[in-house]
Design an enzyme around this catalytic site. Structure first.
Site, short mmCIF file in Angstrom:
data_model
loop_
_atom_site.label_atom_id
_atom_site.label_comp_id
_atom_site.label_asym_id
_atom_site.label_seq_id
_atom_site.Cartn_x
_atom_site.Cartn_y
_atom_site.Cartn_z
N ASP A 45 0.70 -1.30 0.02
CA ASP A 45 -0.09 -0.03 0.05
C ASP A 45 0.91 1.18 -0.05
O ASP A 45 2.12 0.99 0.30
CB ASP A 45 -0.83 -0.05 1.18
CG ASP A 45 -1.90 1.22 1.43
OD1 ASP A 45 -2.40 1.64 0.47
OD2 ASP A 45 -2.10 1.57 2.48
N LEU A 46 0.40 2.34 -0.39
CA LEU A 46 1.26 3.52 -0.20
C LEU A 46 0.98 4.47 1.01
O LEU A 46 2.00 4.50 1.74
CB LEU A 46 0.83 4.38 -1.48
CG LEU A 46 1.56 5.93 -1.66
CD1 LEU A 46 3.12 5.47 -1.85
CD2 LEU A 46 0.87 6.44 -2.84
N ASP A 47 -0.01 4.99 1.03
CA ASP A 47 -0.01 5.83 2.27
C ASP A 47 -0.05 5.25 3.54
O ASP A 47 -0.72 4.12 3.96
CB ASP A 47 -1.50 6.71 2.11
CG ASP A 47 -1.85 7.54 1.09
OD1 ASP A 47 -0.60 8.03 0.39
OD2 ASP A 47 -3.05 7.90 0.49
N THR B 9 0.90 10.21 3.73
CA THR B 9 0.24 11.49 3.13
C THR B 9 -1.21 11.59 3.86
O THR B 9 -2.00 12.41 3.28
CB THR B 9 -0.23 11.12 1.54
OG1 THR B 9 -0.96 10.01 1.41
CG2 THR B 9 0.97 11.30 0.86
N LYS C 260 -8.72 5.52 5.87
CA LYS C 260 -7.38 5.22 5.24
C LYS C 260 -7.67 3.79 4.42
O LYS C 260 -8.08 3.24 4.87
CB LYS C 260 -6.34 4.76 6.31
CG LYS C 260 -5.63 5.63 6.95
CD LYS C 260 -4.55 5.22 8.12
CE LYS C 260 -3.94 6.15 8.85
NZ LYS C 260 -2.77 5.69 9.73
N GLY C 261 -7.11 3.79 3.18
CA GLY C 261 -7.28 2.84 2.36
C GLY C 261 -8.66 2.72 1.65
O GLY C 261 -8.96 1.83 0.85
N VAL C 262 -9.58 3.97 1.88
CA VAL C 262 -10.77 4.01 1.30
C VAL C 262 -10.77 4.83 0.03
O VAL C 262 -10.20 5.95 0.16
CB VAL C 262 -11.81 4.35 2.32
CG1 VAL C 262 -13.08 4.62 1.60
CG2 VAL C 262 -11.89 3.44 3.52
N ARG D 157 -11.92 7.81 -2.80
CA ARG D 157 -12.49 9.01 -2.62
C ARG D 157 -13.72 9.27 -2.64
O ARG D 157 -14.52 10.02 -1.72
CB ARG D 157 -11.84 9.84 -3.77
CG ARG D 157 -11.49 11.34 -3.36
CD ARG D 157 -11.24 12.02 -4.74
NE ARG D 157 -9.96 11.48 -5.36
CZ ARG D 157 -9.48 11.52 -6.38
NH1 ARG D 157 -10.18 12.34 -7.37
NH2 ARG D 157 -8.37 11.12 -6.82
N SER E 248 -2.45 0.21 -4.42
CA SER E 248 -3.20 1.41 -3.65
C SER E 248 -4.42 2.10 -4.32
O SER E 248 -4.50 2.27 -5.49
CB SER E 248 -2.02 2.57 -3.71
OG SER E 248 -2.53 3.94 -3.08
N ALA E 249 -5.45 2.31 -3.40
CA ALA E 249 -6.60 3.25 -3.94
C ALA E 249 -6.27 4.62 -4.33
O ALA E 249 -7.05 5.17 -4.98
CB ALA E 249 -7.40 3.22 -2.66
N SER E 250 -5.19 5.26 -4.27
CA SER E 250 -4.69 6.39 -4.52
C SER E 250 -4.73 6.58 -5.89
O SER E 250 -4.34 6.07 -6.62
CB SER E 250 -3.62 6.91 -3.87
OG SER E 250 -3.19 8.42 -4.58
N LYS E 251 -5.38 7.74 -6.65
CA LYS E 251 -5.41 8.12 -8.08
C LYS E 251 -4.24 9.01 -8.27
O LYS E 251 -3.91 9.23 -9.43
CB LYS E 251 -6.71 8.48 -8.44
CG LYS E 251 -7.70 7.73 -8.39
CD LYS E 251 -8.97 8.30 -9.33
CE LYS E 251 -10.08 7.33 -9.43
NZ LYS E 251 -11.29 7.90 -10.00
N ASN E 252 -3.59 9.31 -7.24
CA ASN E 252 -2.30 10.00 -7.37
C ASN E 252 -1.05 9.37 -7.11
O ASN E 252 -0.07 10.22 -6.80
CB ASN E 252 -2.47 11.33 -6.50
CG ASN E 252 -3.67 12.16 -6.66
OD1 ASN E 252 -3.99 12.50 -7.92
ND2 ASN E 252 -4.58 12.12 -5.76
N LYS F 51 -10.68 -1.28 -1.42
CA LYS F 51 -10.48 -2.36 -0.29
C LYS F 51 -11.80 -1.85 0.56
O LYS F 51 -12.18 -0.95 0.83
CB LYS F 51 -9.31 -1.81 0.15
CG LYS F 51 -8.22 -1.85 -0.53
CD LYS F 51 -6.73 -1.31 0.14
CE LYS F 51 -5.58 -1.25 -0.94
NZ LYS F 51 -4.46 -0.50 -0.42
N GLU G 68 0.25 -3.60 4.51
CA GLU G 68 -0.71 -2.61 4.96
C GLU G 68 -0.81 -2.16 6.07
O GLU G 68 -0.28 -2.53 7.05
CB GLU G 68 -2.14 -3.50 4.56
CG GLU G 68 -2.66 -3.14 3.23
CD GLU G 68 -3.40 -1.97 2.88
OE1 GLU G 68 -3.41 -1.13 3.93
OE2 GLU G 68 -3.64 -1.79 1.93
N ASP G 69 -1.37 -0.70 6.00
CA ASP G 69 -1.31 -0.23 7.44
C ASP G 69 -2.90 0.08 8.02
O ASP G 69 -3.29 0.47 9.19
CB ASP G 69 -0.86 1.12 7.60
CG ASP G 69 -1.75 2.21 6.63
OD1 ASP G 69 -2.04 2.09 5.48
OD2 ASP G 69 -1.73 3.70 7.13
#
Length: 215
Positions: free
Chosen positions: A9-11, A17, A45-47, A49, A114-118, A145, A169-170
């Site tokens: 995962d990223l964040d 972030t 977190k992990g959800v 947008r 990651s769920a992040s689009k960025n 997720k 994962e966090d």
């Protein structure tokens, strides 16, 4: 069991972030007179947008139109992008680079889930992108997720079975996604919050990959 790939995962795992997401969501909350709390932000977190906005609106007991939601999602992302535009390698979490070096040297393939689009922007800004063989982010999946889609696409994209992959994962939703995808899950953070993980470590500081990845 011989594992062949590590999916991250990223964040909150590689970089933090969360503070930027929190600020951007708080800024958006002023549109409908709501102040998001740090505790609530933890639940985002992990959800995705869209789901994050829906949760915030539910907490605020505010009924927004679809047009408002679309506008606000764009505003939130633009605000977030502005906030992360100055990210740099100093924001990589402690121990991460050493751990990535260890697993790369050991021959593991490395993917982002990651769920992040960025995600690619953040990886580029911090210099982490060079470590990844594959990036699966919010632009490449349709389900959030705890659905395992992001990790299953990661495993498939690397050419491995889910059972050959280890997920880092966090977030509880992320650990649930990993387990739903039949993968080994290592939680990063609070063991009480991540009880479904196969193992939990507080962070990557001083972690020896050769010991952590032997099961």
């Amino acid at each position: 069991m011989t594992y062949k790939a590590c999916l991250f995962d990223l964040d909150g795992v590689l970089v933090d972030t969360a503070i930027y997401h929190f600020q951007a969501w708080k800024n958006l909350g002023t549109k409908f007179g709501y102040a998001l709390t740090e505790e609530q932000n933890e639940q985002l977190k992990g959800v995705s947008r869209v789901e994050s906005l829906n949760r915030i609106l539910a907490w605020a007991n505010y009924s927004a139109t679809e047009e408002e939601k679309s506008t606000w999602l764009i505003e939130k992302n633009e605000n977030y992008l502005d906030l992360i535009s100055n990210m740099n390698p100093s924001e990589i979490l402690p121990g991460v680079l050493d751990f990535l070096h260890q697993i790369k040297q050991a021959g593991y393939k490395i993917a982002l889930g990651s769920a992040s689009k960025n995600a690619e922007i953040i990886l580029s800004k911090t210099g982490l992108i060079e470590w990844f063989d594959l990036i699966i982010d919010g632009n490449k999946v349709t389900k959030s997720k705890p659905d395992p889609e992001v990790f299953l696409k990661g495993a498939s994209g690397l050419g491995f079975l889910p059972t050959e992959c280890i997920v880092f994962e966090d977030a509880q939703a992320g650990v649930e996604a990993a387990k739903a995808g039949n993968m080994h899950a290592i939680g990063i953070g609070d063991a009480e919050m991540l009880r479904q993980a196969d193992k939990v470590i507080p962070n990557f500081v001083g972690i020896q990959a050769s010991e952590l990845l032997q099961f």
